[in-house]
Design a protein around this motif. Structure first.
Motif, PDB file in Angstrom:
ATOM      1  N   HIS A 136     -15.757  36.195 -15.264  1.00  0.00           N
ATOM      2  CA  HIS A 136     -14.539  36.208 -16.069  1.00  0.00           C
ATOM      3  C   HIS A 136     -14.616  35.219 -17.226  1.00  0.00           C
ATOM      4  CE1 HIS A 136     -13.185  38.187 -12.343  1.00  0.00           C
ATOM      5  NE2 HIS A 136     -12.610  38.961 -13.229  1.00  0.00           N
ATOM      6  N   SER A 174     -14.538  36.535 -21.079  1.00  0.00           N
ATOM      7  CA  SER A 174     -13.591  36.008 -22.065  1.00  0.00           C
ATOM      8  C   SER A 174     -14.303  35.539 -23.323  1.00  0.00           C
ATOM      9  CB  SER A 174     -12.765  34.875 -21.451  1.00  0.00           C
ATOM     10  OG  SER A 174     -13.541  33.703 -21.262  1.00  0.00           O
ATOM     11  N   ALA A 220     -11.625  35.551  -6.777  1.00  0.00           N
ATOM     12  CA  ALA A 220     -10.804  35.618  -7.987  1.00  0.00           C
ATOM     13  C   ALA A 220      -9.389  36.076  -7.661  1.00  0.00           C
ATOM     14  CB  ALA A 220     -11.430  36.566  -8.999  1.00  0.00           C
ATOM     15  N   SER A 221      -8.441  35.450  -8.318  1.00  0.00           N
ATOM     16  CA  SER A 221      -7.047  35.863  -8.198  1.00  0.00           C
ATOM     17  C   SER A 221      -6.540  36.277  -9.573  1.00  0.00           C
ATOM     18  CB  SER A 221      -6.192  34.716  -7.665  1.00  0.00           C
ATOM     19  OG  SER A 221      -6.118  33.663  -8.615  1.00  0.00           O
ATOM     20  N   ALA A 222      -5.456  37.021  -9.587  1.00  0.00           N
ATOM     21  CA  ALA A 222      -4.879  37.438 -10.861  1.00  0.00           C
ATOM     22  C   ALA A 222      -4.488  36.229 -11.702  1.00  0.00           C
ATOM     23  CB  ALA A 222      -3.671  38.330 -10.617  1.00  0.00           C
ATOM     24  N   ALA A 223      -3.964  35.195 -11.050  1.00  0.00           N
ATOM     25  CA  ALA A 223      -3.526  34.007 -11.781  1.00  0.00           C
ATOM     26  C   ALA A 223      -4.701  33.296 -12.443  1.00  0.00           C
ATOM     27  CB  ALA A 223      -2.796  33.059 -10.841  1.00  0.00           C
ATOM     28  N   THR A 224      -5.812  33.166 -11.720  1.00  0.00           N
ATOM     29  CA  THR A 224      -6.977  32.482 -12.283  1.00  0.00           C
ATOM     30  C   THR A 224      -7.566  33.261 -13.444  1.00  0.00           C
ATOM     31  OG1 THR A 224      -7.472  31.530 -10.121  1.00  0.00           O
ATOM     32  CG2 THR A 224      -9.225  31.490 -11.762  1.00  0.00           C
ATOM     33  N   ILE A 225      -7.709  34.568 -13.264  1.00  0.00           N
ATOM     34  CA  ILE A 225      -8.257  35.411 -14.332  1.00  0.00           C
ATOM     35  C   ILE A 225      -7.355  35.353 -15.565  1.00  0.00           C
ATOM     36  CG2 ILE A 225      -8.853  37.766 -14.993  1.00  0.00           C
ATOM     37  CD1 ILE A 225      -9.463  38.240 -11.972  1.00  0.00           C
ATOM     38  N   THR A 226      -6.061  35.485 -15.332  1.00  0.00           N
ATOM     39  CA  THR A 226      -5.107  35.452 -16.438  1.00  0.00           C
ATOM     40  C   THR A 226      -5.146  34.106 -17.154  1.00  0.00           C
ATOM     41  OG1 THR A 226      -3.658  37.022 -15.308  1.00  0.00           O
ATOM     42  CG2 THR A 226      -2.670  35.677 -17.045  1.00  0.00           C
TER      43      THR A 226
END
Length: 250
Positions: A149, A153, A98-104
């Motif tokens: 994630h 959501s 997971a990356s911050a961009a994907t989660i966001t």
């Protein structure tokens, strides 16, 4: 079949799958329906389903598109009765990857987008004593490895549904959600980014796990969205209706 005559409905992510089926169901019952999607070609295909359906290019993840979407429906038809927050994002995403961009990105579509759209729609929905219908997932309540994630959501969207139901009830606005199980909508190769071979393996596993023995069709879920949009559901709010062949029980 004319239970929504004179009403105006917005369906986000309405160019395919559950959203497209829900838009068609509302249109057949007399509603004027505005569907949104990011790609014009897909919108044009869905608009051809029924003369009551019109398309608008918008991205739920773009905050500025929320007000534009609501304004477009009101400018065309003078009112708004139902908002269907159907557009979704997800990924089979182990935490280590997971990356911050994907989660966001997932939360931008599944949580932030519906929040901004609903906020922009409130004055018009209150004027018509309208309804908000959020499209969630079985995995809003059921855990799944690699889905943390996406599942989180959808759990957030379900809690938004309950909180909004209480918050908006004094204005006569109903808020409910449909928690969809796996459907034949192309989400595995589209939204989830799997190859055809990977998707086929997941689909087979899902069929074995679902008590009723099959994956859903978009129409299976859409008919409950339409039902919640209809005046006959006027005393239902704050509910999460599972439409998943019994998957949540396993």
């Amino acid at each position: 079949m004319s239970t929504l005559t004179g009403r105006v409905v917005i369906v986000t992510g309405g160019s395919s799958g559950i959203g497209r089926a829900a838009a068609l169901g509302c249109a057949k019952r007399g509603a004027k329906v505005l569907i949104t999607a990011r790609r014009r070609a897909q919108l044009d295909e869905a608009v051809a389903d029924h003369p009551n359906i019109e398309g608008f290019v918008a991205d739920v993840a773009r905050p500025e598109d929320a007000a534009r979407t609501i304004a477009t429906a009101v400018e065309r038809w003078g009112r708004l009765d139902v908002l269907v927050n159907n557009a979704g994002a997800g990924a089979i995403l182990p935490l280590a990857d997971a990356s911050a961009a994907t989660i966001t990105g997932i939360f931008a579509v599944n949580v932030v987008g519906p929040s901004l759209l609903t906020a922009a729609a409130l004055p018009y929905l209150e004027a018509e004593k309208g309804a908000v219908i959020n499209v969630s997932s079985t995995f809003g309540q059921k855990p799944g490895a690699g889905l943390s994630h996406y599942a989180a959501s959808k759990a957030a969207l379900e809690q938004l549904t309950r909180c909004w139901a209480l918050e908006f009830a004094p204005g006569g606005i109903r808020v409910n959600a449909v928690a969809a199980g796996p459907t034949e909508s192309g989400a595995l190769t589209g939204m989830m980014g799997l190859s055809s071979e990977q998707a086929a393996a997941v689909e087979d596993q899902e069929r074995q796990q679902i008590p009723l023995g099959r994956r859903g069709r978009p129409e299976d879920v859409a008919r409950w969205i339409v039902r919640l949009a209809e005046p006959g559901s006027g005393w239902i709010t704050g509910q999460i209706i599972g439409v998943d062949g019994g998957l949540a029980l396993t």
